[in-house]
Scaffold this motif. Sequence first.
Motif, PDB file in Angstrom:
ATOM      1  N   SER A 118       5.956   1.740  -5.819  1.00  0.00           N
ATOM      2  CA  SER A 118       5.668   2.983  -6.539  1.00  0.00           C
ATOM      3  C   SER A 118       4.717   3.683  -5.823  1.00  0.00           C
ATOM      4  O   SER A 118       3.721   4.298  -6.300  1.00  0.00           O
ATOM      5  CB  SER A 118       4.956   2.401  -7.863  1.00  0.00           C
ATOM      6  N   GLY A 119       5.058   4.078  -4.606  1.00  0.00           N
ATOM      7  CA  GLY A 119       4.134   4.840  -3.848  1.00  0.00           C
ATOM      8  C   GLY A 119       2.651   4.343  -3.752  1.00  0.00           C
ATOM      9  O   GLY A 119       1.774   5.026  -3.703  1.00  0.00           O
TER      10      GLY A 119
ATOM     11  N   THR B 160      -0.643   2.685  -2.384  1.00  0.00           N
ATOM     12  CA  THR B 160      -1.434   2.465  -1.165  1.00  0.00           C
ATOM     13  C   THR B 160      -2.158   1.139  -1.223  1.00  0.00           C
ATOM     14  O   THR B 160      -2.795   0.862  -2.064  1.00  0.00           O
ATOM     15  CB  THR B 160      -2.443   3.715  -1.191  1.00  0.00           C
TER      16      THR B 160
ATOM     17  N   ARG C 295      -7.275  -3.541  -4.361  1.00  0.00           N
ATOM     18  CA  ARG C 295      -6.054  -3.951  -4.444  1.00  0.00           C
ATOM     19  C   ARG C 295      -5.679  -5.061  -3.712  1.00  0.00           C
ATOM     20  O   ARG C 295      -5.142  -6.139  -4.078  1.00  0.00           O
ATOM     21  CB  ARG C 295      -4.957  -3.000  -4.460  1.00  0.00           C
TER      22      ARG C 295
ATOM     23  N   GLN D 160      -4.371  11.294 -10.830  1.00  0.00           N
ATOM     24  CA  GLN D 160      -3.884  10.142 -11.724  1.00  0.00           C
ATOM     25  C   GLN D 160      -4.896   9.179 -11.859  1.00  0.00           C
ATOM     26  O   GLN D 160      -5.257   8.707 -10.761  1.00  0.00           O
ATOM     27  CB  GLN D 160      -2.393   9.753 -11.027  1.00  0.00           C
TER      28      GLN D 160
ATOM     29  N   THR E 283      -5.690   6.487  -5.464  1.00  0.00           N
ATOM     30  CA  THR E 283      -6.586   6.646  -4.633  1.00  0.00           C
ATOM     31  C   THR E 283      -6.795   8.073  -4.571  1.00  0.00           C
ATOM     32  O   THR E 283      -7.855   8.541  -3.810  1.00  0.00           O
ATOM     33  CB  THR E 283      -5.558   6.302  -3.020  1.00  0.00           C
TER      34      THR E 283
ATOM     35  N   GLU F 134      -0.193  13.160  -3.423  1.00  0.00           N
ATOM     36  CA  GLU F 134       0.299  12.791  -2.109  1.00  0.00           C
ATOM     37  C   GLU F 134       1.399  14.009  -1.787  1.00  0.00           C
ATOM     38  O   GLU F 134       1.782  14.357  -2.416  1.00  0.00           O
ATOM     39  CB  GLU F 134       1.108  11.504  -2.543  1.00  0.00           C
TER      40      GLU F 134
HETATM   41  N1  ARG Z   1      -0.727   6.523  -3.525  1.00  0.00           N
HETATM   42  C1  ARG Z   1      -1.370   6.481  -4.527  1.00  0.00           C
HETATM   43  C2  ARG Z   1      -2.132   5.352  -5.037  1.00  0.00           C
HETATM   44  O1  ARG Z   1      -1.701   4.227  -4.581  1.00  0.00           O
HETATM   45  C3  ARG Z   1      -0.876   7.179  -5.982  1.00  0.00           C
HETATM   46  C4  ARG Z   1       0.657   6.486  -6.245  1.00  0.00           C
HETATM   47  C5  ARG Z   1       0.949   6.832  -7.410  1.00  0.00           C
HETATM   48  N2  ARG Z   1       2.121   6.618  -8.033  1.00  0.00           N
HETATM   49  C6  ARG Z   1       3.337   6.692  -8.592  1.00  0.00           C
HETATM   50  N3  ARG Z   1       4.296   6.311  -8.976  1.00  0.00           N
HETATM   51  N4  ARG Z   1       2.612   7.280  -9.885  1.00  0.00           N
HETATM   52  O2  ARG Z   1      -3.021   5.152  -5.600  1.00  0.00           O
END
Ligand code: ARG
Length: 488
Positions: free
Chosen positions: A112-113, A115, A120, A161, A165, A203
């Motif tokens: 889910s993108g 990091t 974590r 969000q 990160t 991002e």
């Molecule tokens: N890369 C960032 C993180 O790991 C944001 C990832 C948000 N991913 C998403 N599917 N909304 O914190």
Amino acid sequence: MRKKQIKWVLAIMACLLTLGTVMPVGFVKAEETDAEYQKIKDAGELVVGLSADYAPYEFHAEVNGTDTIVGFDVSIAQKIADDLGVKLKIEELGFDALLGALKTGKIDLIISGMTPTEERLKEVDFSDPYLTSSQKVVIRKADADKYKTVNDFKGQSVGAQKQTTQEELVKTELVGATAVSLQKVPDLIMNLTNKKVEGVVLEQPVAEAYVDRDSSLTLADVTFENGTKQTAIAMPKNSPVLKEKINASIKEIDDKGLMKTYQAEANKLMFQKDQNFFQKYYKYYVNGAGYTIFLAIIGVFFGAIFGAILALIKLGKIRILRWIATAYIEYVRGTPLLVQIFIVYFGSGIIGIDLSKLAAGCIALALNSAAYVAEIIRAGISAVNKGQMEAARSLGMNQRQAMQFIIFPQAIKNILPALGNEFVTVIKESSVVSVIGVSELIFQAGNVQGASFKPFLPYVIVSLIYFVLTFSMSRLLGVAERRMNTND
Ligand code: ARG
């Protein structure tokens, strides 16, 4: 001499043979599997969790007329499932709920993108990274001259969000700015266009997607010091075999340059030609309304049964049971439904019951509703004049008969209307179940937001649908009530 030689050769061969058969069992076998990998293999299914509000990583789009979660993360997930020889199942959750879901075994992987960060890494393991990206601040075009460095956001609100990160970056690098953390990216963009925040940190690929879509937005000319972030796949700790297999898939994606193809596919889906908004998205709402009604019916039905039992216990004579029922009712009424939903959903995983999101949602709603229904029934019965019971008893009825023939028929008139109101309440409350990803109305509104890049309209529509549902319900109840009164 010759015989001796043959003997030796035979002995060595025998040794090699035994080594050859025993060794793999003793040594190699231990590394052929781990608990997590075995679980996936046994289930024949890889459950990947993601938060589909993140185009082009993962988002909702219409594919052959049906709503589908797409994006390059989904392509990667599919590739890994194929390589493992199992089916892929996507579980959609809020980004901030993903780690919990992985740790409680609700999902096998997070793609889910995400990091890899130190915090974590304490909780889960990460694969090799499959993407590196920079971070951008999306701002309104009209403000392009205003925001040129990280210091220009001093005293302003900047969105990110929740638990990402990006949130961290706002707090650490945008000196003097106030972080506004929300769960969904489309809500952040809505705050930006409505001037509730001055910028949103995202991002780069996501930021670009929004800027491409909305001509009133642009990217600020701001660079972060720690803005280069990697993206990888999260998995449970101590899964060496699974990790090795996933890294092998990632390596192949790298070697063959598959990422480019995946990204191109995602972009194409993102910029699908726009049909009329309603034509395109009405199915989301129909679907959502179906789930909402289902949740409310199941919630109130089982809530009523359980609630009635609680009420009877409370009116009954066994002290300890009465005490337990009271404690339950007070506890449930005194804590937020949101928390109860999380407790049922994640708690069931911890004690080893594998509840689906929908089942967990229904159970949480029913358990919650029961507390209110219990009070409705208890109050309805207590409200019947004491003299009624005395009169019935003096006519020679026993307690039970008095209850059945005198008290209850009168109480039901107090109870039914209130029960109807409870149904209306549960229709509205069921919206909270969206946090664990049940596709009811609010959740679908989120999907439409993500797919249409329109942050506001989906909520207006959803509010209208709720209103139609609750208003027609109240009307129906009104009619039923009048009927009952004329029966007097
Ligand atoms: N890369 C960032 C993180 O790991 C944001 C990832 C948000 N991913 C998403 N599917 N909304 O914190």
